[in-house]
Write a protein that holds these residues in place. Structure first.
Motif, PDB file in Angstrom:
ATOM      1  N   GLU A 245      47.549  47.837   1.697  1.00  9.28           N
ATOM      2  CA  GLU A 245      47.951  47.816   3.103  1.00  9.28           C
ATOM      3  C   GLU A 245      49.421  47.450   3.206  1.00  9.28           C
ATOM      4  OE1 GLU A 245      46.380  45.935   7.343  1.00  9.28           O
ATOM      5  OE2 GLU A 245      45.838  44.943   5.459  1.00  9.28           O
ATOM      6  N   GLU A 246      50.145  48.211   4.008  1.00 10.42           N
ATOM      7  CA  GLU A 246      51.562  47.926   4.217  1.00 10.42           C
ATOM      8  C   GLU A 246      51.746  47.160   5.519  1.00 10.42           C
ATOM      9  OE1 GLU A 246      55.823  50.258   3.976  1.00 10.42           O
ATOM     10  OE2 GLU A 246      54.091  51.330   4.753  1.00 10.42           O
ATOM     11  N   PRO A 247      52.463  46.033   5.494  1.00 10.34           N
ATOM     12  CA  PRO A 247      52.705  45.298   6.739  1.00 10.34           C
ATOM     13  C   PRO A 247      53.448  46.164   7.752  1.00 10.34           C
ATOM     14  CG  PRO A 247      53.360  44.006   4.818  1.00 10.34           C
ATOM     15  CD  PRO A 247      53.075  45.385   4.325  1.00 10.34           C
ATOM     16  N   GLU A 248      53.055  46.055   9.007  1.00 12.85           N
ATOM     17  CA  GLU A 248      53.675  46.884  10.040  1.00 12.85           C
ATOM     18  C   GLU A 248      55.062  46.372  10.404  1.00 12.85           C
ATOM     19  OE1 GLU A 248      52.624  48.683  14.463  1.00 12.85           O
ATOM     20  OE2 GLU A 248      51.571  46.929  13.713  1.00 12.85           O
ATOM     21  N   ASP A 249      55.969  47.306  10.600  1.00  8.22           N
ATOM     22  CA  ASP A 249      57.322  46.963  11.032  1.00  8.22           C
ATOM     23  C   ASP A 249      57.284  46.641  12.523  1.00  8.22           C
ATOM     24  OD1 ASP A 249      59.970  46.720  11.644  1.00  8.22           O
ATOM     25  OD2 ASP A 249      60.584  48.678  10.862  1.00  8.22           O
ATOM     26  N   PRO A 250      57.595  45.393  12.917  1.00  7.79           N
ATOM     27  CA  PRO A 250      57.518  45.026  14.341  1.00  7.79           C
ATOM     28  C   PRO A 250      58.420  45.875  15.232  1.00  7.79           C
ATOM     29  CG  PRO A 250      57.775  43.071  12.959  1.00  7.79           C
ATOM     30  CD  PRO A 250      57.991  44.264  12.079  1.00  7.79           C
ATOM     31  N   SER A 251      59.506  46.399  14.683  1.00  9.96           N
ATOM     32  CA  SER A 251      60.435  47.183  15.499  1.00  9.96           C
ATOM     33  C   SER A 251      59.835  48.543  15.883  1.00  9.96           C
ATOM     34  CB  SER A 251      61.748  47.402  14.745  1.00  9.96           C
ATOM     35  OG  SER A 251      61.534  48.148  13.565  1.00  9.96           O
ATOM     36  N   ILE A 285      53.069  56.939  -1.437  1.00 10.85           N
ATOM     37  CA  ILE A 285      52.584  56.899  -2.811  1.00 10.85           C
ATOM     38  C   ILE A 285      52.376  55.436  -3.191  1.00 10.85           C
ATOM     39  CG2 ILE A 285      52.988  57.621  -5.191  1.00 10.85           C
ATOM     40  CD1 ILE A 285      52.970  59.964  -3.284  1.00 10.85           C
ATOM     41  N   TRP A 286      51.170  55.133  -3.658  1.00  9.85           N
ATOM     42  CA  TRP A 286      50.820  53.773  -4.041  1.00  9.85           C
ATOM     43  C   TRP A 286      50.605  53.694  -5.550  1.00  9.85           C
ATOM     44  CZ3 TRP A 286      50.071  50.041  -0.077  1.00  9.85           C
ATOM     45  CH2 TRP A 286      50.044  50.551   1.224  1.00  9.85           C
ATOM     46  N   GLU A 291      49.296  46.317  -4.596  1.00 13.78           N
ATOM     47  CA  GLU A 291      48.595  46.513  -3.331  1.00 13.78           C
ATOM     48  C   GLU A 291      49.448  46.229  -2.108  1.00 13.78           C
ATOM     49  OE1 GLU A 291      44.774  44.273  -3.586  1.00 13.78           O
ATOM     50  OE2 GLU A 291      45.438  43.931  -5.651  1.00 13.78           O
ATOM     51  N   SER A 292      50.554  45.494  -2.268  1.00 12.16           N
ATOM     52  CA  SER A 292      51.282  44.957  -1.121  1.00 12.16           C
ATOM     53  C   SER A 292      52.037  46.007  -0.320  1.00 12.16           C
ATOM     54  CB  SER A 292      52.252  43.868  -1.582  1.00 12.16           C
ATOM     55  OG  SER A 292      53.148  44.395  -2.547  1.00 12.16           O
ATOM     56  N   ARG A 293      52.512  47.050  -0.989  1.00 11.26           N
ATOM     57  CA  ARG A 293      53.273  48.078  -0.284  1.00 11.26           C
ATOM     58  C   ARG A 293      53.343  49.327  -1.152  1.00 11.26           C
ATOM     59  NH1 ARG A 293      58.427  48.119  -2.544  1.00 11.26           N
ATOM     60  NH2 ARG A 293      58.948  46.262  -3.747  1.00 11.26           N
ATOM     61  N   PRO A 294      53.584  50.483  -0.541  1.00  9.84           N
ATOM     62  CA  PRO A 294      53.714  51.709  -1.343  1.00  9.84           C
ATOM     63  C   PRO A 294      55.005  51.716  -2.145  1.00  9.84           C
ATOM     64  CG  PRO A 294      54.152  52.167   0.973  1.00  9.84           C
ATOM     65  CD  PRO A 294      53.680  50.750   0.908  1.00  9.84           C
ATOM     66  N   VAL A 295      54.998  52.403  -3.267  1.00  9.26           N
ATOM     67  CA  VAL A 295      56.215  52.486  -4.086  1.00  9.26           C
ATOM     68  C   VAL A 295      57.131  53.595  -3.574  1.00  9.26           C
ATOM     69  CG1 VAL A 295      55.213  51.494  -6.161  1.00  9.26           C
ATOM     70  CG2 VAL A 295      54.964  53.942  -5.756  1.00  9.26           C
ATOM     71  N   GLU A 296      56.576  54.541  -2.831  1.00 11.96           N
ATOM     72  CA  GLU A 296      57.378  55.616  -2.254  1.00 11.96           C
ATOM     73  C   GLU A 296      56.828  55.953  -0.872  1.00 11.96           C
ATOM     74  OE1 GLU A 296      57.238  58.956  -4.998  1.00 11.96           O
ATOM     75  OE2 GLU A 296      57.110  57.538  -6.672  1.00 11.96           O
ATOM     76  N   THR A 297      57.753  56.205   0.064  1.00 14.16           N
ATOM     77  CA  THR A 297      57.373  56.634   1.411  1.00 14.16           C
ATOM     78  C   THR A 297      58.240  57.823   1.800  1.00 14.16           C
ATOM     79  OG1 THR A 297      56.733  54.391   2.070  1.00 14.16           O
ATOM     80  CG2 THR A 297      57.141  55.978   3.829  1.00 14.16           C
ATOM     81  N   TYR A 298      57.577  58.899   2.246  1.00 17.13           N
ATOM     82  CA  TYR A 298      58.293  60.110   2.642  1.00 17.13           C
ATOM     83  C   TYR A 298      57.969  60.422   4.096  1.00 17.13           C
ATOM     84  CZ  TYR A 298      58.587  60.605  -2.430  1.00 17.13           C
ATOM     85  OH  TYR A 298      58.817  60.381  -3.766  1.00 17.13           O
ATOM     86  N   GLN A 299      59.021  60.545   4.903  1.00 23.37           N
ATOM     87  CA  GLN A 299      58.838  60.879   6.316  1.00 23.37           C
ATOM     88  C   GLN A 299      58.634  62.391   6.455  1.00 23.37           C
ATOM     89  OE1 GLN A 299      58.389  58.509   8.403  1.00 23.37           O
ATOM     90  NE2 GLN A 299      59.026  56.891   6.988  1.00 23.37           N
TER      91      GLN A 299
END
Length: 422
Positions: A245-251, A285-286, A291-299
């Motif tokens: 699970e990735e923590p949500e960005d409050p912004s 990509i995890w 578990e704390s966050r993905p290693v890659e994120t693609y928009q």
């Protein structure tokens, strides 16, 4: 019945696409309950091999519920003999199909005539050896098993285990484990249904077995979490071994945050080290060891974040996009709107947007990258975000397991592209 796209019948809309393990066959399922199989004649040129009606519309009289014939998922089994086997499912029933070829027929029976009538035994004066004579190729699809009556809610996933003996099926609240030889019972391995349905806060959106570890599987939820379970730990896997699970960005918090964080697809990499998830706006990509966050994120289409209100009003925000890996896990692909699909090259952090349409998909034509202008002055060859067609969408994609050949489904059309051959 016609869909939102002009001149397209609802039953012709492609609902799933899947290559077999060698890439020699490509299966598609549609909302009319049909399965099409296409073998290649040349590299990346697939022609229709066989079409059969997998599911028919049904009616549940106890619940006064119509069960659609739409094919939700297709999964191939590894080939063990000359025949091919695949699983197909609609909302309630899973079927195991055998696809086989016949190009010879026996002739010269001793006990019956050629038309099938049995001979009078007293008329037989000599024995003959039956022979096989050539005939036109016939492809037969026959149902070998029907797995029914195990899901109260709509089936959203099926996944064959690496032991090639069992598979799982998942609906909104439960995951069942089946043996391919046993149809009258299954084992419930995940059940998230609360005692009081008013306390329901999330549903299961996708599930998949690990490609090499037959005891491990994952399932994703509408809250954006992925749970990994080990069937060796407990018969009922309500307690996960890992939670991604990735923590949500409050912004970025908004009214739509929970909707767009819902995961629509989860896929293990071929090597089993990584896991890919698709939510509404991005692909992640995890690493299974973190578990704390993905290693890659693609928009995928971040430019739609400002359009979420209108996407909510026309229900597009609930579209479920799939994703896939290439054969060596170096590139990932997923779909978008306006018949666009996106590819992300992991090692070089490069990405490209391409379009699948009849206008620019002539044979041997090279696809030109497309760009979307989110605001400000639009450059030449860019398309404005306001002119995107949200009725044209690519939800289902597949990548050949060995070659750079991809299959992309747009409404009722299937496009097959390959890398440029010099």
């Amino acid at each position: 019945m016609q869909c939102a796209v002009p001149n397209v019948f609802f039953t012709d809309i492609i609902s799933t696409v899947e290559f077999n393990h060698t890439g020699e066959l490509l299966a598609t399922g549609d909302k009319g309950g049909r399965v099409n199989k296409n073998p290649p004649q040349f590299r990346s040129e697939y022609n229709v091999y066989s079409t059969f009606q997998s599911h028919e519309p049904e009616f549940d009289y106890l619940k006064s519920l119509e069960i659609e014939e739409k094919i939700n998922k297709i999964r191939w089994l590894p080939q063990k003999n000359a025949a091919q086997f695949l699983l197909s499912t609609n909302d309630k029933t899973i079927k195991l199909w055998k696809i086989s070829e016949r190009d010879k027929r026996p002739e010269g029976y001793n006990l019956k005539e050629e038309d099938g009538r049995y001979k009078d035994p007293n008329s037989i004066t000599k024995l003959q050896v039956p022979v096989l004579i050539p005939m036109d190729l016939m492809v037969e699809a026959s149902p070998r098993r029907v797995f029914a009556n195990a899901h109260t809610y709509h089936i959203n996933s099926i996944s064959v285990n690496s032991d090639n003996e069992t598979y799982l099926s998942a609906d909104d609240l439960r995951i069942n484990l089946w043996h391919l030889e046993i149809t009258d019972r299954s084992f419930n391995i995940v059940d998230i249904k609360p005692a009081n349905m008013e306390e329901l806060t999330e549903v299961i959106t996708a599930a998949e077995f690990h490609p090499h570890q037959c005891n491990t599987f994952v399932y994703s939820s509408s809250k954006g979490t992925i749970r990994m379970c080990d069937m060796r730990a407990s018969a009922l896997c309500d307690k996960h071994t890992k939670l991604f699970e990735e923590p949500e960005d409050p912004s970025n918090r908004s009214f739509f945050s929970e909707i767009i964080s819902s995961i629509s697809d989860v896929k293990f990499s071929h090597n089993g080290r990584y896991m890919m998830t698709r939510d509404y706006l991005s692909v992640k990509i995890w690493d299974l060891n973190m578990e704390s966050r993905p290693v890659e994120t693609y928009q995928v289409h971040e430019y739609l974040r400002s359009k979420l209100c209108s996407l909510y009003e026309n229900d597009c925000i609930f579209d479920k996009f799939e994703c896939c890996w290439n054969g060596n896990d170096s590139v990932v692909m997923t779909g978008s709107y306006n018949n666009f699909f996106r590819m992300f090259e992991r090692g070089h952090r490069r990405d490209v947007t391409l379009e699948a349409s009849r206008e620019n998909s002539k044979p041997l034509q090279v696809l030109k990258p497309r760009k979307v202008c989110a605001g400000g002055k639009r450059k030449k060859d860019e398309i404005s975000v306001d002119s995107l067609d949200f009725n044209k969408k690519i939800l289902h994609t597949a990548w050949h397991p060995q070659d750079n050949i991809i299959a992309v489904a747009t409404t009722n059309n299937l496009y097959i592209f390959q890398d440029k051959v010099i």
